[in-house]
Scaffold this motif. Sequence first.
Motif, PDB file in Angstrom:
ATOM      1  N   GLU A 148     -32.199 -24.716 -16.115  1.00 50.86           N
ATOM      2  CA  GLU A 148     -30.930 -24.400 -16.747  1.00 50.86           C
ATOM      3  C   GLU A 148     -31.160 -23.796 -18.125  1.00 50.86           C
ATOM      4  OE1 GLU A 148     -27.705 -27.538 -14.840  1.00 50.86           O
ATOM      5  OE2 GLU A 148     -28.379 -27.784 -16.908  1.00 50.86           O
ATOM      6  N   HIS A 149     -30.307 -22.831 -18.484  1.00 46.45           N
ATOM      7  CA  HIS A 149     -30.373 -22.171 -19.779  1.00 46.45           C
ATOM      8  C   HIS A 149     -28.956 -22.072 -20.321  1.00 46.45           C
ATOM      9  CE1 HIS A 149     -34.554 -20.907 -19.004  1.00 46.45           C
ATOM     10  NE2 HIS A 149     -34.123 -20.683 -17.761  1.00 46.45           N
ATOM     11  N   PRO A 150     -28.736 -22.525 -21.562  1.00 47.52           N
ATOM     12  CA  PRO A 150     -27.382 -22.393 -22.145  1.00 47.52           C
ATOM     13  C   PRO A 150     -26.966 -20.916 -22.155  1.00 47.52           C
ATOM     14  CG  PRO A 150     -28.798 -23.762 -23.515  1.00 47.52           C
ATOM     15  CD  PRO A 150     -29.690 -23.152 -22.506  1.00 47.52           C
ATOM     16  N   ALA A 151     -25.704 -20.673 -21.835  1.00 50.19           N
ATOM     17  CA  ALA A 151     -25.221 -19.287 -21.764  1.00 50.19           C
ATOM     18  C   ALA A 151     -23.724 -19.242 -22.061  1.00 50.19           C
ATOM     19  CB  ALA A 151     -25.499 -18.684 -20.390  1.00 50.19           C
ATOM     20  N   VAL A 152     -23.277 -18.069 -22.448  1.00 47.85           N
ATOM     21  CA  VAL A 152     -21.851 -17.807 -22.675  1.00 47.85           C
ATOM     22  C   VAL A 152     -21.428 -16.705 -21.702  1.00 47.85           C
ATOM     23  CG1 VAL A 152     -20.105 -17.002 -24.299  1.00 47.85           C
ATOM     24  CG2 VAL A 152     -21.962 -18.488 -25.100  1.00 47.85           C
ATOM     25  N   LEU A 153     -20.336 -16.987 -20.944  1.00 45.70           N
ATOM     26  CA  LEU A 153     -19.795 -16.014 -19.986  1.00 45.70           C
ATOM     27  C   LEU A 153     -18.592 -15.324 -20.600  1.00 45.70           C
ATOM     28  CD1 LEU A 153     -21.556 -17.754 -18.080  1.00 45.70           C
ATOM     29  CD2 LEU A 153     -19.781 -17.471 -16.333  1.00 45.70           C
ATOM     30  N   LYS A 154     -18.615 -13.998 -20.505  1.00 45.75           N
ATOM     31  CA  LYS A 154     -17.460 -13.194 -20.933  1.00 45.75           C
ATOM     32  C   LYS A 154     -16.965 -12.420 -19.705  1.00 45.75           C
ATOM     33  CE  LYS A 154     -19.167 -12.652 -25.665  1.00 45.75           C
ATOM     34  NZ  LYS A 154     -18.105 -13.438 -26.300  1.00 45.75           N
ATOM     35  N   ALA A 155     -15.653 -12.491 -19.447  1.00 47.94           N
ATOM     36  CA  ALA A 155     -15.087 -11.935 -18.202  1.00 47.94           C
ATOM     37  C   ALA A 155     -14.208 -10.718 -18.481  1.00 47.94           C
ATOM     38  CB  ALA A 155     -14.280 -12.990 -17.459  1.00 47.94           C
ATOM     39  N   GLY A 156     -14.325  -9.726 -17.630  1.00 51.76           N
ATOM     40  CA  GLY A 156     -13.411  -8.575 -17.589  1.00 51.76           C
ATOM     41  C   GLY A 156     -12.984  -8.358 -16.140  1.00 51.76           C
ATOM     42  N   TYR A 157     -12.229  -7.318 -15.882  1.00 55.12           N
ATOM     43  CA  TYR A 157     -11.747  -7.136 -14.512  1.00 55.12           C
ATOM     44  C   TYR A 157     -11.446  -5.665 -14.257  1.00 55.12           C
ATOM     45  CZ  TYR A 157      -7.254  -7.109 -16.910  1.00 55.12           C
ATOM     46  OH  TYR A 157      -6.214  -6.844 -17.753  1.00 55.12           O
ATOM     47  N   LEU A 158     -11.392  -5.366 -12.968  1.00 56.75           N
ATOM     48  CA  LEU A 158     -11.050  -4.026 -12.503  1.00 56.75           C
ATOM     49  C   LEU A 158      -9.829  -4.115 -11.592  1.00 56.75           C
ATOM     50  CD1 LEU A 158     -14.586  -2.694 -11.528  1.00 56.75           C
ATOM     51  CD2 LEU A 158     -13.327  -2.214 -13.613  1.00 56.75           C
ATOM     52  N   ASN A 159      -8.936  -3.130 -11.714  1.00 59.48           N
ATOM     53  CA  ASN A 159      -7.721  -3.088 -10.871  1.00 59.48           C
ATOM     54  C   ASN A 159      -7.882  -2.054  -9.756  1.00 59.48           C
ATOM     55  OD1 ASN A 159      -6.524  -4.939 -12.507  1.00 59.48           O
ATOM     56  ND2 ASN A 159      -5.261  -3.473 -13.621  1.00 59.48           N
ATOM     57  N   ASP A 160      -7.196  -2.330  -8.638  1.00 62.01           N
ATOM     58  CA  ASP A 160      -7.124  -1.318  -7.577  1.00 62.01           C
ATOM     59  C   ASP A 160      -5.945  -0.386  -7.852  1.00 62.01           C
ATOM     60  OD1 ASP A 160      -5.701  -3.615  -5.115  1.00 62.01           O
ATOM     61  OD2 ASP A 160      -4.848  -2.674  -6.898  1.00 62.01           O
ATOM     62  N   ARG A 161      -5.629   0.489  -6.901  1.00 63.53           N
ATOM     63  CA  ARG A 161      -4.561   1.471  -7.102  1.00 63.53           C
ATOM     64  C   ARG A 161      -3.189   0.835  -7.252  1.00 63.53           C
ATOM     65  NH1 ARG A 161      -6.023   6.717  -6.288  1.00 63.53           N
ATOM     66  NH2 ARG A 161      -8.004   7.103  -5.217  1.00 63.53           N
ATOM     67  N   ASN A 162      -3.031  -0.371  -6.729  1.00 66.99           N
ATOM     68  CA  ASN A 162      -1.739  -1.044  -6.810  1.00 66.99           C
ATOM     69  C   ASN A 162      -1.625  -1.935  -8.045  1.00 66.99           C
ATOM     70  OD1 ASN A 162      -0.841   0.039  -4.342  1.00 66.99           O
ATOM     71  ND2 ASN A 162      -2.019  -1.514  -3.222  1.00 66.99           N
ATOM     72  N   GLY A 163      -2.634  -1.919  -8.897  1.00 68.05           N
ATOM     73  CA  GLY A 163      -2.576  -2.706 -10.119  1.00 68.05           C
ATOM     74  C   GLY A 163      -3.041  -4.139  -9.938  1.00 68.05           C
TER      75      GLY A 163
END
Length: 776
Positions: free
Chosen positions: A122-137
Amino acid sequence: MISRDKGSDTVRRNSADDELDISFITRSMNFQDPGIEILYAFMDAVPSMLLVLDTDQMISFVNECFCKGLGFTKKELIGRIWYDRLISSDKRYEARELFSKPADVKDRHDIEIPIVDEHAEEHPAVLKAGYLNDRNGNISRIILQIEMISSISEKCTKITADDKYRVLVENSVDVILSTDPAGVITYISPSVTTYGFTPDELLLKGLSDLFFYEDQHKIVRSLSITLNNSGQSRVQGRLKDPNGKLYWVELYAQAFFDKDGHVKGIIATIRDIGNRRADLNALEMASDMFISQARSASDAIIFSDPAGNIIFWNKGAENLFFYTVEEAMGMHISMIMPLRYRHIHQGWDIVVSTGRSWVMGKTIELYGLKRDGTEFPIEISHSSWKKDGALFFSVNIRDITQRVLNEKEMREAKDKYRMIFEKSPLGIIHFDTYGVITQCNKSFVDIVGVEEANIIGNIIGLDLLRSDTSEEIKKCVTAVLSGEPDNFSGSSFSFMGARDTPIRASFVPVITEDKAIAGGICIVEDITESKKAREALIHAKNVAEEASRTKSEFLSNVTHELRTPLNAIMGFSDLLQESIEDKLNENQRKYLNNIIAGGKDLLDVINNILDVSNIEAGKTNLELEDIHLEGLVQDVMTEMSSFASKKNIALQMELDPQVESIRVDRNKLQQILINLVSNAIKFGKEKGFVKIRSKQMHDTLHIEVIDNGIGISTEDQQRLFKPFIQLDSSSTRKYKGNGIGLYIVKQFVDLHGGNVWLESEIGKGSTFTFTISLKL
């Protein structure tokens, strides 16, 4: 690092140590597009640990920095649930809940959680999230950046992003370029030489300038949308090389940002689609033409597989057999055949193996079977073709019910014509284009009194144009042979024999389907008896007209003669009532009132008889004037109020406020209303009502007289509006009257260009409606 701006759907990479700035605008991104490949290629070049999850939290992409930092291969991670592979078992539930609802990604901030490497450390970590939309949003992918709090993150920094990016761009078959916010090219890959340019000569030129002038507007518009919406766009156009040659290309543009989130310019790819476009256009055109023609054809078009199962069913087949496409697909084609024809499919295996059948390539007539079990005549043609070694079949079916009926009708018409020709009491002859008689029936022979052999010889018939016939008959024959019908009335064809019979003859041309004249037909009628009957009818008509005139004059004279003494009786009765009424006892007063009432009734009868006499003599005309409808109705109700009060009947009116002044004959309209209202009161119920209602409909005024009285039966309604008709004509009838009022109503309504009718139900009342034209 990967971050997401609040209030934006932008996923971007920012690095304080790296001036390379990559931004991905995810709104309306279609992941079937080539743009996702460019996205993954750029992510692979980023010196940060990145992975992409689908909405089921399964890893769909990891970059090389991630694999190098944790010691995995891409094959070991892609297709696995991320928390099963990267999170220790005691923390997996917490990790699973982080992104169980994709929509919650928008609200996620930095998440601290240990990540497991290849050796389960195990290694300490920080997760940062983004996202992608399809054509319908909708969110279609989740992008995670993992920042290790240990030295593992240092391993991936050894990857040279610039080298990978440069190799990716410079070896791309597509042209890759970047522009500033004004659309000026700041970089373009070496592959632009394919189009006859060198990268150096295009630097600092406008991107839209590369395109054909007719397409530049939509290129500029597409780039403007990309920049203004901070997103991506795709557009097709024609790129023009230095020699003027045009190439069909597809321009895919994506906005990118600086470290502060401001639009820095556009990253774009240019792909040659010339061959694809030509092939697709030709294929789509052929496919569209075939599908459009086949699906909308009025004839049934059906395809079947080698087993005879239906694989195509058009609109014509739906209309012909009453099966929808959904119902027919997969069914055996024999379902549209009556049982007696299904033996054709018994040898289907032989047809499939050889491709030969006695029906192939032929058009045959059979009977089809509709869904409801109805059999009907059809014309059917078969064909076959091979695909991938398998034999498929097509069937064109046409409903020939009408043709069969036409043929039957034609046969029946010929039979009927023969029967009419032979059995008709009228004489019929046919002559050809030279005026020579070719046929005649027995009735013609009887009328002219000549043997058929003398009319139609063994070789040629009688020539009507050259024989010693009357000039009038020759004129009729000539007219017919020029295409015009004609008539003849006079002595018979006396040149054929000694008999001189009065006849009436009609000459008509025989015209073929192609408008050619094929001779003529003459229909001859012996009018000896009809001439006598006509003379007798004329005599009877003259007698009847004379009797009618005598009757009208008699009625007119009688009514005038009756009016003179009646006016004296009524005048002196009124004088007695005014001068000595207070001196009369009760019986005398009653008798005097009876005299006055009887005189008024008798005067009404006389006036009605006079009106009928004038109507029948044609002496009744309209004296038109502009009147106020409401005032006229008020006068009628005032005149009828005394009569109505005796039966406690309420008089009502409901007039259309839009109709004020109308042009009519006031006296006749008032008489119409008085007759109708008087009848309504007469046959009304005690304490009932009588209503006059009007409404305008286009250029016509509708006036209704409504009551809730005894009503009129359907059979009695047929007798109304006829003169001197009383529904109860017995000597003990309850209601008095002479049966003239409704007849006069109808005649006066007709003079005003209207109609009158009745709607009634026994015990529920009646509604008399009449119309008056407003264009008098």
